[in-house]
Design an enzyme around this catalytic site. Structure first.
Site, short mmCIF file in Angstrom:
data_model
loop_
_atom_site.label_atom_id
_atom_site.label_comp_id
_atom_site.label_asym_id
_atom_site.label_seq_id
_atom_site.Cartn_x
_atom_site.Cartn_y
_atom_site.Cartn_z
N HIS A 286 0.84 -1.20 0.00
CA HIS A 286 0.00 0.00 0.00
C HIS A 286 0.88 1.25 0.00
O HIS A 286 2.08 1.18 0.24
CB HIS A 286 -0.91 0.01 1.24
CG HIS A 286 -0.16 0.14 2.54
ND1 HIS A 286 0.50 -0.90 3.14
CD2 HIS A 286 0.06 1.22 3.34
CE1 HIS A 286 1.08 -0.48 4.25
NE2 HIS A 286 0.84 0.80 4.40
N ASP B 293 0.61 5.18 1.91
CA ASP B 293 -0.10 5.65 3.10
C ASP B 293 -1.14 6.74 2.82
O ASP B 293 -2.01 6.96 3.65
CB ASP B 293 0.89 6.14 4.16
CG ASP B 293 1.60 4.98 4.85
OD1 ASP B 293 1.14 3.82 4.71
OD2 ASP B 293 2.61 5.22 5.54
N HIS C 41 4.83 0.13 0.05
CA HIS C 41 5.52 -0.69 1.05
C HIS C 41 4.58 -1.74 1.62
O HIS C 41 3.37 -1.68 1.40
CB HIS C 41 6.10 0.19 2.17
CG HIS C 41 5.08 1.02 2.88
ND1 HIS C 41 4.58 2.20 2.38
CD2 HIS C 41 4.44 0.83 4.07
CE1 HIS C 41 3.71 2.71 3.21
NE2 HIS C 41 3.58 1.88 4.26
N ARG D 216 5.42 -8.14 17.27
CA ARG D 216 6.25 -7.07 16.70
C ARG D 216 5.59 -5.73 17.03
O ARG D 216 4.46 -5.47 16.64
CB ARG D 216 6.31 -7.26 15.19
CG ARG D 216 6.97 -6.16 14.37
CD ARG D 216 6.54 -6.41 12.94
NE ARG D 216 7.23 -5.68 11.92
CZ ARG D 216 6.84 -4.51 11.44
NH1 ARG D 216 5.82 -3.88 11.98
NH2 ARG D 216 7.49 -3.96 10.42
O1 LIG Z 1 4.82 -1.54 10.79
C1 LIG Z 1 5.39 -1.28 9.74
O2 LIG Z 1 6.56 -1.60 9.52
C2 LIG Z 1 4.63 -0.56 8.63
C3 LIG Z 1 3.20 -0.31 8.92
C4 LIG Z 1 2.51 0.44 7.82
O3 LIG Z 1 2.94 0.48 6.72
C5 LIG Z 1 1.28 1.20 8.11
O4 LIG Z 1 0.73 1.09 9.23
O5 LIG Z 1 0.83 1.93 7.22
FE LIG Z 2 2.04 2.07 5.59
#
Ligand SMILES: O=C(O)CCC(=O)C(=O)O
Ligand SMILES: [Fe+2]
Length: 255
Positions: A145, A147, A217, A227
């Site tokens: 996606h 952001d 990403h 995590r």
């Molecule tokens: O937690 C991560 O490494 C990325 C999370 C992410 O891309 C998001 O929440 O938009």
């Molecule tokens: Fe993200």
């Protein structure tokens, strides 16, 4: 004892170190930094996430918003502030989050040479592998996606609702590495096959990037462990800003 106090003071003022530039991460408007948090700070936040994190908090109460093989949960800054006001959480935990978010903002403004960023959303978030659901997994923890725009199968990304269109920059600051999987990846395609670079979570490590289509990403499956990270998004639009002034005052009045 004096030495220990001195050491802790020093430790919380670690100098941020840029370790990878956009070229080294194979893209544009992205970088990797270390030393945003000390291990004490990471452990404190993980403790708070375990004790007060609500499954689904920050995701409109959806417990598995991205994959049914993991549970997602955490604390939004507004709920943390609420719990501090009720006297249920020590203000020191709020300070750690506010400090790290403030450091991240200053670092991003300086790296990308921009001013007047506002915080738009701050979230302590954990994702946990659900035991028994990990065999032969081939999905992602968080699918590909961008952001601030909606990604469509034809490869376009439209900056419109329901994506968070006011977000300009994103920062993810990691809290732990004792997991299997969970790498953050920058990718060049929607399926996530063309990986440009990949980042292993580690306490104090920050990946920062502009929130648009240029920075597609994803997160690889977390198949063991929990995590945790602090995610912070920044905007130029003051009407979309979180109320950090209120939180700064709360902290100031405490010290
Ligand atoms: O937690 C991560 O490494 C990325 C999370 C992410 O891309 C998001 O929440 O938009
Ligand atoms: Fe993200």
């Amino acid at each position: 004892m004096k030495f220990l106090i001195f050491y802790l003071k020093q430790a919380t003022n670690l100098k941020i170190r840029i370790v990878k530039n956009p070229k080294e991460l194979n893209g544009t408007k992205r970088y990797l930094a270390e030393n945003l948090l000390t291990s004490n700070e990471c452990n404190s936040l993980i403790y708070i996430a375990h004790l007060f994190g609500l499954v689904g908090d920050g995701y409109a109460n959806n417990t598995s918003p991205h994959t049914r093989n993991e549970l997602f949960g955490g604390i939004t800054l507004s709920r943390l502030t609420f719990l501090v006001n009720l006297g249920l959480i020590d203000v020191k935990y709020l300070k750690i989050i506010v400090n790290v978010a403030t450091k991240a903002k200053a670092d991003i403004e300086s790296y990308f040479n921009v001013t007047n960023l506002y915080f738009s959303y701050t979230h302590l978030v954990c994702r946990s592998a659900i035991p028994g659901l990990q065999d032969e997994r081939n999905d992602l923890s968080h699918s590909v996606h961008a952001d601030n725009c909606n990604l469509y199968p034809n490869g376009t990304c439209i900056r419109a609702f329901p994506s968070y269109t006011s977000r300009e920059y994103s920062a993810i600051i990691y809290l732990n590495s004792d997991i299997t999987g969970g790498d953050f990846i920058f990718v060049a395609d929607q399926k996530g096959r063309d990986v440009q670079s990949s980042i292993k979570p580690e306490c104090g490590r920050m990946v920062a990037f502009s929130s648009g289509f240029e920075n597609l990403h994803a997160v690889k499956a977390v198949t063991e462990g929990t995590r945790c990270a602090i995610a912070v998004w920044f905007t130029f639009d003051p009407t979309e800003a979180e109320d950090y002034e209120y939180i700064y005052n709360l902290i100031r009045n405490d010290s």
